[in-house]
Write a protein that holds these residues in place. Structure first.
Motif, short mmCIF file in Angstrom:
data_model
loop_
_atom_site.label_atom_id
_atom_site.label_comp_id
_atom_site.label_asym_id
_atom_site.label_seq_id
_atom_site.Cartn_x
_atom_site.Cartn_y
_atom_site.Cartn_z
N CYS A 76 0.68 -1.08 -0.17
CA CYS A 76 0.07 0.04 -0.03
C CYS A 76 1.14 1.22 -0.16
CB CYS A 76 -0.93 -0.07 1.27
SG CYS A 76 -1.82 1.38 1.46
N ALA A 77 0.38 2.19 -0.64
CA ALA A 77 1.11 3.75 -0.72
C ALA A 77 0.39 4.50 0.19
CB ALA A 77 1.13 4.15 -1.95
N LEU A 78 1.29 5.02 1.27
CA LEU A 78 0.59 5.83 2.16
C LEU A 78 1.14 7.20 1.84
CD1 LEU A 78 -0.77 5.46 5.02
CD2 LEU A 78 1.37 5.55 6.28
N PRO A 87 -0.50 16.68 -1.24
CA PRO A 87 0.19 15.65 -0.84
C PRO A 87 1.80 16.10 -0.63
CG PRO A 87 -1.17 15.01 -2.57
CD PRO A 87 -1.52 16.46 -2.27
N VAL A 88 2.45 15.77 0.60
CA VAL A 88 3.95 16.15 0.78
C VAL A 88 4.67 15.29 1.03
CG1 VAL A 88 3.42 16.53 2.98
CG2 VAL A 88 4.86 17.83 1.96
N GLY A 89 4.02 13.93 1.42
CA GLY A 89 4.85 12.71 1.63
C GLY A 89 4.40 11.37 1.09
N LEU A 90 5.35 10.51 1.05
CA LEU A 90 4.97 9.21 0.35
C LEU A 90 5.82 8.20 0.97
CD1 LEU A 90 3.56 7.26 -1.86
CD2 LEU A 90 5.26 7.88 -3.36
N MET A 91 5.05 7.17 1.48
CA MET A 91 5.94 6.03 2.18
C MET A 91 5.38 4.67 1.48
SD MET A 91 5.50 4.67 6.08
CE MET A 91 5.93 5.90 6.85
N ALA A 197 0.33 13.94 -7.93
CA ALA A 197 0.66 13.51 -6.65
C ALA A 197 -0.04 12.06 -6.33
CB ALA A 197 0.40 14.35 -5.51
N ILE A 198 -1.11 11.97 -6.65
CA ILE A 198 -1.97 10.52 -6.71
C ILE A 198 -1.45 9.68 -7.64
CG2 ILE A 198 -4.16 9.34 -6.54
CD1 ILE A 198 -3.90 11.52 -4.43
N LEU A 199 -1.45 10.04 -8.65
CA LEU A 199 -0.73 9.22 -9.97
C LEU A 199 0.78 8.77 -9.62
CD1 LEU A 199 -0.77 8.16 -12.78
CD2 LEU A 199 0.06 10.38 -13.75
N ASN A 225 15.73 13.48 -5.40
CA ASN A 225 14.42 13.06 -5.86
C ASN A 225 14.68 11.33 -5.61
OD1 ASN A 225 12.02 12.19 -6.94
ND2 ASN A 225 12.47 12.95 -9.00
N ALA A 226 13.75 10.78 -4.81
CA ALA A 226 13.52 9.56 -4.35
C ALA A 226 12.77 8.88 -5.17
CB ALA A 226 13.16 9.59 -2.87
N TYR A 227 12.24 9.52 -6.31
CA TYR A 227 11.31 8.53 -7.24
C TYR A 227 11.33 9.13 -8.69
CZ TYR A 227 9.09 7.92 -2.62
OH TYR A 227 8.74 7.43 -1.42
#
Length: 308
Positions: A76-78, A87-91, A197-199, A225-227
């Motif tokens: 799951c993406a948090l 959206p500011v963070g993604l786990m 951000a959702i995409l 950039n981590a992504y």
């Protein structure tokens, strides 16, 4: 099965019980005017395995370590949001495939010529989808976009992506004076930011599930950039978000209201065409990232991207 997207915009307490995400709403529990029967219904449970994306958009949300662990173990993406609800963070999970080490090595060993060819395919798909987006939104077939897509060379040394983008945004929102795509720009840039951000989360999740490193891009290489790979692979998917935002804009919905957010949170279920079949965007993303791994492993030379 299409994974669900859960959005939390009010205070909530999220915990884990029997492989279920337990959702408690303290505002309902503490309301003295509500009958006890309704207060008991303030606790909701959702199977962890059915959840694909969780968005936390309130300062008073508490989530337990056990719930986070279970969500990540199920790929799951948090997503966390800032005070402006952006959206500011993604786990993401650290691993999502049983042959993780082997797949990392294939990705790390990818040659520069292969990466350039993959980027060529990516930009061709993006420009063609932008052309289709314009055709749907403003009912015009833009031939120059198709020509630019066909002219993209390995690695896009002519930067046709930028040329097409400048024309695309000017044409899509032609009735907004001096509109440019800018993260801090005028609306509907705010809607585009939210949708992208959702995409990005959906694509990053699919990359991890396919056993790939979202950090190591085929074109993007910003060391902060981590992504990078997620940003590469999401490019041909962006026009689907643009079309959705254009629909909201045409209805004069320019602010991130609850109604607009609800529309943008439907992104994982947007209907796209991939490999000649209709599919929800989240499923299509998994097909794209699986095909990318096949390119890294030498099984294929083509990434599968969606079309309108």
């Amino acid at each position: 099965m299409i994974k669900k997207t859960l959005y939390f915009g009010n205070p909530a307490y999220l915990s884990l019980r029997n492989a279920q995400l337990v959702i408690k709403l303290p505002e309902v529990e503490k309301c003295p005017s509500l009958p006890e029967a309704m207060k008991r219904q303030s606790e909701i449970t959702k199977p962890i395995e059915d959840i694909g994306v969780v968005i936390l958009d309130n300062k008073q949300i508490t989530i337990t370590s056990g719930a986070i662990e279970a969500l990540l173990e199920n790929n799951c993406a948090l997503i966390t949001c800032d005070s402006k609800s952006m959206p500011v963070g993604l786990m993401l999970p650290l691993y999502g495939n049983t042959t993780q080490n082997e797949r990392f090595r294939k990705q790390l060993d990818a040659s520069l010529p292969l990466k350039k060819q993959l980027w060529q395919q990516t930009i061709q798909a993006k420009i063609n989808n932008q052309a289709s987006s314009l055709s749907i939104c403003i009912n015009e077939d833009i031939k120059c976009m198709r020509i630019w897509a066909n002219d993209v060379r390995s690695g896009d040394p002519d930067n046709l992506e930028a040329r097409a983008a400048a024309f695309y945004w000017k044409t899509l929102f032609h009735d907004i004076e001096n509109f440019t795509r800018d993260r801090d720009g005028i609306p509907p840039n705010n809607l585009l930011n939210y949708g992208y951000a959702i995409l990005r989360a959906v694509i990053a999740r699919s990359l991890v599930t396919s056993g790939l490193l979202p950090t190591l891009g085929i074109h993007h290489h910003n060391r902060y950039n981590a992504y990078c790979l997620a940003d590469d692979i999401m490019e041909p998917y962006r026009p689907f978000i643009d079309r959705l935002v254009y629909q909201l804009y045409s209805e004069n919905k320019m602010e991130l209201t609850k109604e607009v957010k609800a529309s943008l949170l439907s992104i994982p279920t947007i209907d796209v065409r991939i490999s000649g079949k209709r599919s929800p965007l989240m499923i299509a993303a998994s097909q794209t990232t699986a095909s990318l791994y096949k390119c890294f492993s030498g099984e294929s030379r083509k990434i599968i991207y969606p079309e309108f």
